[in-house]
Scaffold this motif. Sequence first.
Motif, PDB file in Angstrom:
ATOM      1  N   ALA A  97      45.388  25.959  53.686  1.00  0.00           N
ATOM      2  CA  ALA A  97      44.214  25.524  54.447  1.00  0.00           C
ATOM      3  C   ALA A  97      43.431  24.469  53.673  1.00  0.00           C
ATOM      4  CB  ALA A  97      43.323  26.720  54.769  1.00  0.00           C
ATOM      5  N   PHE A  98      43.299  24.662  52.373  1.00  0.00           N
ATOM      6  CA  PHE A  98      42.584  23.695  51.535  1.00  0.00           C
ATOM      7  C   PHE A  98      43.282  22.342  51.583  1.00  0.00           C
ATOM      8  CE2 PHE A  98      41.312  21.537  47.693  1.00  0.00           C
ATOM      9  CZ  PHE A  98      39.983  21.893  47.519  1.00  0.00           C
ATOM     10  N   ALA A  99      44.611  22.346  51.444  1.00  0.00           N
ATOM     11  CA  ALA A  99      45.368  21.092  51.478  1.00  0.00           C
ATOM     12  C   ALA A  99      45.280  20.429  52.844  1.00  0.00           C
ATOM     13  CB  ALA A  99      46.829  21.359  51.116  1.00  0.00           C
ATOM     14  N   GLN A 100      45.276  21.242  53.890  1.00  0.00           N
ATOM     15  CA  GLN A 100      45.236  20.719  55.252  1.00  0.00           C
ATOM     16  C   GLN A 100      43.898  20.042  55.546  1.00  0.00           C
ATOM     17  OE1 GLN A 100      45.764  23.740  58.302  1.00  0.00           O
ATOM     18  NE2 GLN A 100      46.979  22.346  59.537  1.00  0.00           N
ATOM     19  N   VAL A 101      42.818  20.632  55.078  1.00  0.00           N
ATOM     20  CA  VAL A 101      41.482  20.108  55.368  1.00  0.00           C
ATOM     21  C   VAL A 101      41.084  19.007  54.390  1.00  0.00           C
ATOM     22  CG1 VAL A 101      39.032  20.697  55.510  1.00  0.00           C
ATOM     23  CG2 VAL A 101      40.752  22.276  56.425  1.00  0.00           C
ATOM     24  N   TYR A 102      41.440  19.190  53.121  1.00  0.00           N
ATOM     25  CA  TYR A 102      41.006  18.260  52.076  1.00  0.00           C
ATOM     26  C   TYR A 102      42.206  17.580  51.422  1.00  0.00           C
ATOM     27  CZ  TYR A 102      36.760  21.113  52.448  1.00  0.00           C
ATOM     28  OH  TYR A 102      35.658  21.787  52.903  1.00  0.00           O
ATOM     29  N   GLY A 103      43.052  16.943  52.224  1.00  0.00           N
ATOM     30  CA  GLY A 103      44.275  16.350  51.700  1.00  0.00           C
ATOM     31  C   GLY A 103      44.092  15.471  50.476  1.00  0.00           C
ATOM     32  N   PRO A 104      43.295  14.386  50.560  1.00  0.00           N
ATOM     33  CA  PRO A 104      43.110  13.516  49.388  1.00  0.00           C
ATOM     34  C   PRO A 104      42.482  14.253  48.204  1.00  0.00           C
ATOM     35  CG  PRO A 104      42.401  12.401  51.391  1.00  0.00           C
ATOM     36  CD  PRO A 104      42.651  13.835  51.764  1.00  0.00           C
ATOM     37  N   PHE A 105      41.531  15.129  48.491  1.00  0.00           N
ATOM     38  CA  PHE A 105      40.872  15.896  47.436  1.00  0.00           C
ATOM     39  C   PHE A 105      41.865  16.838  46.769  1.00  0.00           C
ATOM     40  CE2 PHE A 105      37.224  19.091  46.517  1.00  0.00           C
ATOM     41  CZ  PHE A 105      37.203  18.682  45.193  1.00  0.00           C
ATOM     42  N   PHE A 106      42.712  17.473  47.581  1.00  0.00           N
ATOM     43  CA  PHE A 106      43.734  18.370  47.044  1.00  0.00           C
ATOM     44  C   PHE A 106      44.651  17.617  46.083  1.00  0.00           C
ATOM     45  CE2 PHE A 106      48.087  19.982  47.320  1.00  0.00           C
ATOM     46  CZ  PHE A 106      47.913  21.308  46.957  1.00  0.00           C
ATOM     47  N   ARG A 107      45.082  16.438  46.488  1.00  0.00           N
ATOM     48  CA  ARG A 107      45.952  15.639  45.627  1.00  0.00           C
ATOM     49  C   ARG A 107      45.248  15.263  44.331  1.00  0.00           C
ATOM     50  NH1 ARG A 107      48.660  11.889  50.320  1.00  0.00           N
ATOM     51  NH2 ARG A 107      50.722  12.862  50.258  1.00  0.00           N
ATOM     52  N   LEU A 108      44.014  14.858  44.460  1.00  0.00           N
ATOM     53  CA  LEU A 108      43.251  14.463  43.278  1.00  0.00           C
ATOM     54  C   LEU A 108      43.087  15.634  42.323  1.00  0.00           C
ATOM     55  CD1 LEU A 108      41.459  12.286  41.907  1.00  0.00           C
ATOM     56  CD2 LEU A 108      39.540  13.242  43.188  1.00  0.00           C
ATOM     57  N   LEU A 109      42.811  16.795  42.874  1.00  0.00           N
ATOM     58  CA  LEU A 109      42.520  17.973  42.065  1.00  0.00           C
ATOM     59  C   LEU A 109      43.728  18.427  41.262  1.00  0.00           C
ATOM     60  CD1 LEU A 109      40.078  19.878  41.675  1.00  0.00           C
ATOM     61  CD2 LEU A 109      41.080  21.356  43.417  1.00  0.00           C
ATOM     62  N   VAL A 122      42.355  22.252  35.565  1.00  0.00           N
ATOM     63  CA  VAL A 122      42.429  22.911  36.873  1.00  0.00           C
ATOM     64  C   VAL A 122      43.792  23.565  37.054  1.00  0.00           C
ATOM     65  CG1 VAL A 122      42.400  22.564  39.367  1.00  0.00           C
ATOM     66  CG2 VAL A 122      40.738  21.371  37.934  1.00  0.00           C
ATOM     67  N   VAL A 123      44.849  22.813  36.770  1.00  0.00           N
ATOM     68  CA  VAL A 123      46.202  23.351  36.908  1.00  0.00           C
ATOM     69  C   VAL A 123      46.391  24.565  36.001  1.00  0.00           C
ATOM     70  CG1 VAL A 123      48.653  22.854  36.584  1.00  0.00           C
ATOM     71  CG2 VAL A 123      47.159  21.123  37.593  1.00  0.00           C
ATOM     72  N   ASP A 124      45.915  24.459  34.763  1.00  0.00           N
ATOM     73  CA  ASP A 124      46.064  25.565  33.822  1.00  0.00           C
ATOM     74  C   ASP A 124      45.277  26.797  34.284  1.00  0.00           C
ATOM     75  OD1 ASP A 124      47.711  24.103  32.197  1.00  0.00           O
ATOM     76  OD2 ASP A 124      46.134  23.483  30.806  1.00  0.00           O
ATOM     77  N   ALA A 125      44.083  26.577  34.841  1.00  0.00           N
ATOM     78  CA  ALA A 125      43.264  27.705  35.293  1.00  0.00           C
ATOM     79  C   ALA A 125      43.939  28.441  36.445  1.00  0.00           C
ATOM     80  CB  ALA A 125      41.881  27.213  35.719  1.00  0.00           C
ATOM     81  N   ILE A 126      44.554  27.690  37.360  1.00  0.00           N
ATOM     82  CA  ILE A 126      45.259  28.315  38.483  1.00  0.00           C
ATOM     83  C   ILE A 126      46.456  29.114  37.963  1.00  0.00           C
ATOM     84  CG2 ILE A 126      46.610  27.862  40.562  1.00  0.00           C
ATOM     85  CD1 ILE A 126      44.857  25.361  40.975  1.00  0.00           C
ATOM     86  N   ALA A 127      47.209  28.513  37.050  1.00  0.00           N
ATOM     87  CA  ALA A 127      48.371  29.208  36.493  1.00  0.00           C
ATOM     88  C   ALA A 127      47.953  30.449  35.716  1.00  0.00           C
ATOM     89  CB  ALA A 127      49.160  28.259  35.593  1.00  0.00           C
ATOM     90  N   ASP A 128      46.863  30.349  34.970  1.00  0.00           N
ATOM     91  CA  ASP A 128      46.420  31.483  34.150  1.00  0.00           C
ATOM     92  C   ASP A 128      46.012  32.684  34.999  1.00  0.00           C
ATOM     93  OD1 ASP A 128      46.926  30.098  31.842  1.00  0.00           O
ATOM     94  OD2 ASP A 128      44.848  29.477  31.512  1.00  0.00           O
ATOM     95  N   LEU A 129      45.585  32.438  36.240  1.00  0.00           N
ATOM     96  CA  LEU A 129      45.276  33.557  37.138  1.00  0.00           C
ATOM     97  C   LEU A 129      46.531  34.348  37.495  1.00  0.00           C
ATOM     98  CD1 LEU A 129      42.728  32.276  39.823  1.00  0.00           C
ATOM     99  CD2 LEU A 129      42.348  34.029  38.092  1.00  0.00           C
ATOM    100  N   ARG A 130      47.651  33.666  37.549  1.00  0.00           N
ATOM    101  CA  ARG A 130      48.904  34.297  37.952  1.00  0.00           C
ATOM    102  C   ARG A 130      49.575  35.044  36.798  1.00  0.00           C
ATOM    103  NH1 ARG A 130      52.014  36.830  41.643  1.00  0.00           N
ATOM    104  NH2 ARG A 130      54.100  35.951  41.881  1.00  0.00           N
ATOM    105  N   VAL A 131      49.340  34.603  35.562  1.00  0.00           N
ATOM    106  CA  VAL A 131      50.032  35.185  34.411  1.00  0.00           C
ATOM    107  C   VAL A 131      49.878  36.706  34.328  1.00  0.00           C
ATOM    108  CG1 VAL A 131      50.101  35.270  31.882  1.00  0.00           C
ATOM    109  CG2 VAL A 131      50.058  33.066  33.057  1.00  0.00           C
TER     110      VAL A 131
END
Length: 214
Positions: A97-109, A122-131
């Motif tokens: 849903a985030f990618a669908q609504v905020y396409g350019p922002f999603f790519r930037l993020l 940001v990428v590391d924080a998302i991955a660290d939630l999954r670890v």
Amino acid sequence: MAVTRKEMKDATRQRLLSAGAKVFAADGVQGARIADIAREAEVAMGTLYTHFPDKDALFRELIRAGKVMVIEGLVLARQSSPTRAGRDRAAMEGVVAFAQVYGPFFRLLLSRGAGDPMQREVVDAIADLRVPELEEGQAEGWIRRDLDPRAAARCEVGAVFHLLDWWIDNPDLYTAEQIVDQLCIVRRFGVEGAGALTDGGNLPPSPAAGSMAS
């Protein structure tokens, strides 16, 4: 009810952030120009400078705000269901849903191309939630013990980003629900293997044959 000065200021700031996301995503951080951001936001240059001293400050605020949005959404998804399958689906629905609504922002993020430390954070924080989830799975036997959780989590983030990055440019090929289904299947079976459904969760059905383009 009359709009207050603070509400007007907040609305202008939000327009600037939205415009910045679009311009940064299109031109890159180095190529983006303050004048283009102001034009996209339909404000004067002076107005932009009352909110942000330069484009780097706008970029940093954009990434900070985006990180908060994504992480908070993923944390809520982890609390949304008693089953792993339910939590996985809630997480993927939120990201899609985030990618669908905020396409350019999603790519930037989530872009690693610019090499900005905040984007990597940001990428590391998302991955660290999954670890921790993967480590728990290894302890309980539904994750391969020879899998490194930190490496696997980053593989997942990369796979999700690349699929959604491609889908943003090809939105007519698949529905959002089909994308969520495929992400859930890959996440459950690509990492967790044959024992993925031992918690009694229901894996979302894959689309009917022929409904996903080859």
